[in-house]
Motif scaffolding. Structure first.
Motif, short mmCIF file in Angstrom:
data_model
loop_
_atom_site.label_atom_id
_atom_site.label_comp_id
_atom_site.label_asym_id
_atom_site.label_seq_id
_atom_site.Cartn_x
_atom_site.Cartn_y
_atom_site.Cartn_z
N TYR A 1 0.65 -1.30 0.03
CA TYR A 1 0.16 -0.19 0.09
C TYR A 1 0.65 0.93 -0.19
O TYR A 1 1.80 0.99 0.45
CB TYR A 1 -0.65 0.01 1.29
N GLU A 2 0.26 2.26 -0.68
CA GLU A 2 1.00 3.75 -0.56
C GLU A 2 1.10 4.14 0.03
O GLU A 2 -0.10 4.32 1.00
CB GLU A 2 0.43 4.06 -1.81
N ILE A 3 1.68 4.16 1.54
CA ILE A 3 1.74 4.91 2.81
C ILE A 3 2.53 6.38 2.60
O ILE A 3 3.81 6.30 1.65
CB ILE A 3 2.38 3.91 3.83
N ASN A 4 1.51 7.41 3.91
CA ASN A 4 3.14 8.89 2.75
C ASN A 4 3.98 8.94 4.36
O ASN A 4 3.08 8.42 5.46
CB ASN A 4 1.78 10.27 2.87
N ILE A 5 5.26 8.62 4.10
CA ILE A 5 5.77 8.75 5.77
C ILE A 5 6.52 10.28 4.93
O ILE A 5 7.31 10.50 4.49
CB ILE A 5 7.14 7.98 4.89
N ASN A 6 6.69 10.91 6.47
CA ASN A 6 7.57 12.16 6.66
C ASN A 6 8.77 11.77 6.69
O ASN A 6 9.19 11.17 8.13
CB ASN A 6 6.73 13.11 7.97
N TYR A 7 9.44 11.73 5.92
CA TYR A 7 10.87 11.02 6.15
C TYR A 7 11.70 11.82 7.54
O TYR A 7 12.51 11.51 7.41
CB TYR A 7 11.81 10.56 4.68
N PHE A 8 11.40 13.61 7.18
CA PHE A 8 12.27 13.98 8.28
C PHE A 8 11.58 13.25 9.52
O PHE A 8 12.31 13.23 11.41
CB PHE A 8 11.57 15.74 8.67
N LYS A 9 10.28 13.24 10.00
CA LYS A 9 9.93 12.10 11.27
C LYS A 9 10.76 10.98 11.66
O LYS A 9 10.43 11.04 12.67
CB LYS A 9 8.20 12.85 11.51
N LEU A 10 10.72 10.23 10.78
CA LEU A 10 10.97 9.12 10.73
C LEU A 10 12.44 8.98 11.21
O LEU A 10 12.46 8.19 12.10
CB LEU A 10 11.25 8.07 9.40
N SER A 11 13.70 10.33 10.31
CA SER A 11 14.72 10.02 10.95
C SER A 11 14.74 10.67 12.39
O SER A 11 15.51 10.59 12.98
CB SER A 11 16.15 10.85 10.02
N ARG A 12 13.90 11.55 12.38
CA ARG A 12 14.34 11.89 13.85
C ARG A 12 13.95 10.76 14.84
O ARG A 12 13.95 10.95 16.30
CB ARG A 12 13.39 13.51 14.48
N GLY A 13 12.77 10.37 14.94
CA GLY A 13 12.01 8.86 15.51
C GLY A 13 13.36 8.18 15.21
O GLY A 13 13.51 7.64 16.73
N LEU A 14 14.34 7.60 14.54
CA LEU A 14 15.16 6.89 14.37
C LEU A 14 16.17 7.21 15.47
O LEU A 14 16.87 6.23 16.13
CB LEU A 14 15.85 6.43 13.09
#
Length: 322
Positions: free
Chosen positions: A158-171
């Motif tokens: 499925y096409e999921i809209n991911i905020n990569y900035f928030k993802l990197s911050r979460g990582l």
């Protein structure tokens, strides 16, 4: 002060506490059914009737799956606690269902720890708390492993809209947490449920591979049962998903829902919100999903807790001779 109270007064307060637990559990079940913000009860009831869910065959099969689910949970508890004390199946049932009733309205069912420990004398209670923690960690481990696999397939499907900035911050936050946990392992002051990580590790290691493997297998069987039950209800609601496609979403749902702190009674609301989003990407409407989540809660939490109220009312503190 407790010792200075007359025996009759102690008995009165003891009975009052048990009644309060049972009444509280019944009230929360009633409240969840009739005052559900996400799903109107009349709408839920009409939907169940329209899908003919209450046929004898369907009802028996669904209840049978719930009984099977709790049979393996009780069997797992009986096996795990055998390191501390040998239980009959009836005793394991009383402890499992009674603790469910007592913990129904506590955050993340934390009340289960104290409820199970109180069945034992003081010298055994810390060990019982650790065994219960390990039991829950086993179930959580299965959920995380299968849920992570499901999430990978979900992300590809499925096409999921991911905020990569928030993802990197979460990582980065995750890396920091892992680092802190790693440091905490070397510090006996760092604790989970009141136990240091070193103590938990040593206790788990000393249990043996065979013991842990059987516990994990029983956890896996439980997971397979209640996830299939979820799929079966969806099929009764005429949700157009094949088993594999449905399991991708279901495993992802349980993964996400399990990492969100909640009171068990709000489990329906949390799972419902997550489920609506996950299934919406597969073009599934909200009503059958919310109905499925609520029905799963009724079958696997509300119904067993009603049975567990019998064991709560008949509970007596352990005696020294036992």
């Amino acid at each position: 002060m407790h010792k200075s109270l007359p025996d009759k007064t102690k008995q009165f307060f003891f009975v009052l506490i048990k009644l309060s637990i049972v009444v509280g559990a019944f009230y929360f079940i009633y409240h969840k059914l009739l005052n559900n913000d996400s799903l109107n009860f009349n709408q839920f009831w009409r939907f169940l009737n329209d899908t003919k869910l209450f046929s004898v065959k369907n009802s028996l099969f669904l209840v049978g799956l719930s009984v099977l689910n709790w049979f393996f949970e009780i069997t797992k508890w009986r096996y795990l606690v055998s390191k501390a004390r040998t239980l009959s199946f009836l005793e394991a049932t009383a402890q499992s269902l009674g603790s469910l009733t007592a913990s129904l309205f506590t955050p993340n069912r934390i009340g289960e720890y104290g409820a199970k420990a109180i069945y034992y004398l003081k010298p055994l209670r810390k060990r019982i708390l650790l065994i219960n923690l390990i039991s829950n960690m086993m179930q959580m481990g299965i959920t995380v492993i299968l849920g992570s696999i499901g999430f990978l397939f979900y992300y590809k499907t499925y096409e999921i809209n991911i905020n990569y900035f928030k993802l990197s911050r979460g990582l980065l936050i995750l890396i920091a947490l892992v680092t802190l946990v790693s440091i905490g392992i070397t510090q006996s002051k760092y604790k989970i449920k009141g136990f240091s990580l070193i103590k938990i590790y040593d206790f788990t290691y000393n249990l043996g591979i065979k013991y842990l493997t059987i516990g994990l297998l029983l956890s896996l069987v439980r997971y397979v049962i209640f996830s299939f039950q979820f799929y079966f209800i969806l099929s009764l609601f005429n949700v157009p998903l094949h088993y594999w496609d449905a399991m991708i979403i279901i495993t992802t749902l349980y993964l996400l829902a399990s990492i969100i702190p909640s009171i068990t009674i709000f489990d329906v609301l949390i799972k419902g919100s997550v489920a609506i989003y996950l299934f919406s990407l597969a073009d599934i409407t909200a009503l059958p999903i919310l109905s499925c989540v609520l029905l799963m809660w009724l079958l696997n939490f509300a119904l067993p807790s009603i049975v567990g109220s019998y064991f709560v009312l008949n509970f007596n503190l352990p005696k020294t001779k036992n």
